[in-house]
Design a protein around this motif. Sequence first.
Motif, mmCIF file in Angstrom:
data_model
loop_
_atom_site.group_PDB
_atom_site.id
_atom_site.type_symbol
_atom_site.label_atom_id
_atom_site.label_comp_id
_atom_site.label_asym_id
_atom_site.label_seq_id
_atom_site.Cartn_x
_atom_site.Cartn_y
_atom_site.Cartn_z
ATOM 1 N N ALA A 1 131.713 -43.888 108.067
ATOM 2 C CA ALA A 1 131.993 -42.624 108.766
ATOM 3 C C ALA A 1 132.951 -41.755 107.946
ATOM 4 O O ALA A 1 132.765 -40.534 107.826
ATOM 5 C CB ALA A 1 132.579 -42.905 110.145
ATOM 6 N N LYS A 2 133.980 -42.398 107.367
ATOM 7 C CA LYS A 2 134.929 -41.645 106.543
ATOM 8 C C LYS A 2 134.243 -41.093 105.296
ATOM 9 O O LYS A 2 134.490 -39.968 104.878
ATOM 10 C CB LYS A 2 136.096 -42.547 106.146
ATOM 11 N N GLU B 1 130.610 -34.376 103.695
ATOM 12 C CA GLU B 1 130.420 -33.104 104.395
ATOM 13 C C GLU B 1 131.506 -32.099 104.030
ATOM 14 O O GLU B 1 131.240 -30.899 103.886
ATOM 15 C CB GLU B 1 130.397 -33.348 105.905
ATOM 16 N N GLU B 2 132.724 -32.593 103.850
ATOM 17 C CA GLU B 2 133.823 -31.699 103.467
ATOM 18 C C GLU B 2 133.601 -31.136 102.067
ATOM 19 O O GLU B 2 133.813 -29.944 101.813
ATOM 20 C CB GLU B 2 135.152 -32.453 103.534
ATOM 21 N N GLN C 1 131.057 -40.356 104.956
ATOM 22 C CA GLN C 1 130.191 -39.252 105.357
ATOM 23 C C GLN C 1 131.001 -37.980 105.622
ATOM 24 O O GLN C 1 130.584 -36.877 105.271
ATOM 25 C CB GLN C 1 129.390 -39.644 106.601
ATOM 26 N N ALA C 2 132.159 -38.154 106.248
ATOM 27 C CA ALA C 2 133.021 -36.999 106.516
ATOM 28 C C ALA C 2 133.491 -36.351 105.215
ATOM 29 O O ALA C 2 133.547 -35.119 105.094
ATOM 30 C CB ALA C 2 134.217 -37.433 107.359
#
Length: 348
Positions: free
Chosen positions: A8-9, A15-16, A11-12
């Motif tokens: 999840a981190k 995206e950033e 992927q975040a």
Amino acid sequence: MGDKDGKAKLQALREELQSLKEKGHNGTMETQTISPLPNSTFKARRQLKGHFGKVYAMHWAGKSSAEELVSASQDGKLIVWNAQTTFKKQAIPLRSSWVMTCAFEQDTNQMVACGGLDNLCSIYKVDGETTTTSRATKELQAHDGYLSCCRFIGSQNILTSSGDSTCIYWDIERGEPLSSFTDHNGDVMSVAVHPTDRNLFVSGSCDATSKLFDIRQQGCVATFVGHESDINAVNFFPNGMCFGTGSDDSSCRMFDLRCYQEVNTFMSDRILCGITSVAFSQSGRLLLAGYDDYMTHVWDALKPNASSPAFSTDKNQGHENRVSCLGVSSDGGALCTGSWDTLLKVYA
């Protein structure tokens, strides 16, 4: 649970990063109003004849000697030329005839370098007084593969790339590596030093990527993707904001350092061969590329997704074999191409 949190981190972060790229990518070539190029072409003004083997590389001198260039050939010679008069200023016999690259020091124009299948970067003095030089002043040895490209960074340092997938930043006087860059996964075929910031350089590799490096950080700053095959050549846009690439996938591409993305592509359905070398005109409007089909094609760098060259060198004045290298003089007044037909031609 830990793996899910990590994914999840990750992927975040992706995206950033994508959001930051899109923020910097605030326009495309299609949205700009561009004046058309005038109808023109290059004419061959000079022919440099003196090599007896395939010409593999050439490089212009710096601005204080803008009419001089050095060339390297399979005949085992480096020749320093005056491109205006076509006179040979200096001939340098090499220990190995399998030379693949050469470079002219740009600040004082008093050194040239070369390398190839001997895995060495050999540096020679160019004093303008003697017509022949037989011994290298320095031989830099650390690469485990062939030397594909070399470029001086000032008069004290030089950058080399190799088939061992690395680039090395050298101290010339001490003959020692200062930094080694190992981020590529294939042979590094070309390097180019940023025109205004000597801490930055870009590389092109057989892993189909080009990378931006910062010597101060001793590592890769950004990776640029888009090509589908080996990248044989890289060169910076005159203001250093972009760089161009040439590949075996028959395309040239332009990447922007501000948004870390590709901003233009240059390819034609009628051109199916690889690209050996690229250079920009002094204004940056023209992207010049040498091809395996004996031609030099000139692209309008501002034309979006160009599907045909703006113009090409005249076949009757061109080469009779592969165009292996090209470069624009430091004052922007001339283009030189080198070929496997043993000749160099100077266009204007």
